[in-house]
Design a protein around this motif. Structure first.
Motif, mmCIF file in Angstrom:
data_model
loop_
_atom_site.group_PDB
_atom_site.id
_atom_site.type_symbol
_atom_site.label_atom_id
_atom_site.label_comp_id
_atom_site.label_asym_id
_atom_site.label_seq_id
_atom_site.Cartn_x
_atom_site.Cartn_y
_atom_site.Cartn_z
ATOM 1 N N GLY A 103 1.063 -1.025 -0.314
ATOM 2 C CA GLY A 103 0.563 -0.001 -0.282
ATOM 3 C C GLY A 103 1.033 1.184 0.195
ATOM 4 O O GLY A 103 0.907 1.913 -0.494
ATOM 5 N N ILE A 104 1.856 1.223 0.469
ATOM 6 C CA ILE A 104 2.915 2.071 0.680
ATOM 7 C C ILE A 104 2.908 2.214 -0.162
ATOM 8 O O ILE A 104 3.955 3.980 -1.414
ATOM 9 C CB ILE A 104 4.299 2.024 1.813
ATOM 10 C CG1 ILE A 104 3.123 2.159 2.882
ATOM 11 C CG2 ILE A 104 5.120 3.407 1.786
ATOM 12 C CD1 ILE A 104 4.012 2.442 4.256
ATOM 13 N N GLY A 105 4.020 1.938 -1.563
ATOM 14 C CA GLY A 105 4.649 1.767 -3.183
ATOM 15 C C GLY A 105 3.471 2.241 -3.470
ATOM 16 O O GLY A 105 3.304 3.219 -4.658
ATOM 17 N N ARG A 106 1.753 1.720 -3.074
ATOM 18 C CA ARG A 106 1.207 2.815 -4.196
ATOM 19 C C ARG A 106 1.180 4.391 -3.684
ATOM 20 O O ARG A 106 0.590 5.048 -4.732
ATOM 21 C CB ARG A 106 -1.002 2.103 -4.058
ATOM 22 C CG ARG A 106 -0.896 1.144 -4.694
ATOM 23 C CD ARG A 106 -1.786 0.338 -4.562
ATOM 24 N NE ARG A 106 -2.490 -0.464 -5.108
ATOM 25 C CZ ARG A 106 -3.086 -1.011 -6.330
ATOM 26 N NH1 ARG A 106 -2.931 0.290 -6.872
ATOM 27 N NH2 ARG A 106 -3.108 -2.799 -6.655
ATOM 28 N N LEU A 107 1.083 4.651 -2.789
ATOM 29 C CA LEU A 107 1.231 6.294 -2.022
ATOM 30 C C LEU A 107 2.293 6.603 -3.048
ATOM 31 O O LEU A 107 1.843 7.625 -2.451
ATOM 32 C CB LEU A 107 1.051 6.174 -0.397
ATOM 33 C CG LEU A 107 1.407 7.303 0.181
ATOM 34 C CD1 LEU A 107 0.282 8.125 -0.546
ATOM 35 C CD2 LEU A 107 1.991 7.115 1.857
ATOM 36 N N ALA A 108 2.815 6.112 -2.762
ATOM 37 C CA ALA A 108 3.984 6.187 -3.614
ATOM 38 C C ALA A 108 4.624 7.191 -4.953
ATOM 39 O O ALA A 108 4.694 8.394 -5.409
ATOM 40 C CB ALA A 108 5.623 5.586 -3.808
#
Length: 195
Positions: A103-108
């Motif tokens: 999910g943090i990868g998508r946020l990036a």
């Protein structure tokens, strides 16, 4: 693990070189006891919060050697998860951690600086749990911080990349909250008009 088995250079050796104590201040003794107890109930564990100091007949008090009887946890979040929830709970925890990182990868894709901050928090909590036990403990601040980071990352879970989806690309950019915008008034508010 391969390097350690071939060379004999392990984390115990690193601990001895750094601190003069190869047991990480007695933690390896606790971990040996915890691993023996995990082997007794490997699939579902002993039950959530039902192993350490839960009464006079608690498994930790009845079977633990010496000073380990007085420990409130295994000083390792992963060992405690295996003890209390077994391998089933452990794999759910790992899936939760990996989903948060994904999910943090998508946020990036939307906000790189926020993603770096959340990734730093998540990795810090994951590494800290190697020597302390904070996973799934409501009274532990690091667990609460991890859950907040996971919720923040989940806000962007279903959103597509702005450039990849033309409908999203036509929309105005996501508004960042930096406080209220300052707009100077056209006429001074505090000026009293003279007659």
């Amino acid at each position: 693990m391969v390097f350690s088995s071939v060379t004999g250079f392990s984390m115990n050796r690193v601990s001895y070189m750094l601190y003069g104590d190869s047991t990480f201040t007695g933690r390896t003794i606790i971990w040996d006891f915890a691993n023996m107890q995990i082997a007794k109930k490997p699939l579902l564990g002993w039950g959530y919060q039902s192993f350490w100091l839960v009464g006079p007949d608690a498994p930790s008090i009845v079977e633990a050697p010496g000073w380990v009887k007085d420990m409130p946890n295994a000083h390792n979040g992963y060992e405690d998860t295996l003890l209390e929830l077994g391998y089933a709970g452990f794999f759910l925890l790992v899936a939760f951690i990996l989903a948060t990182i994904h999910g943090i990868g998508r946020l990036a894709r939307f906000d790189l600086s926020r993603a770096w901050i959340l990734l730093s928090i998540v990795l810090y909590v994951a590494i800290t749990n190697g020597l302390e036990s904070t996973w799934m403990r409501g009274f532990e601040m690091l667990w609460v911080v991890f859950v907040i980071a996971a919720v923040e990352a989940a806000r962007y879970w279903g959103q597509a990349r702005p450039a990849a989806n033309p409908a999203i690309a036509r929309r105005p950019a996501m508004r960042r909250i930096h406080g209220p915008r300052f707009r100077p008034p056209s006429t001074p508010v505090n000026v009293v008009r003279s007659r």
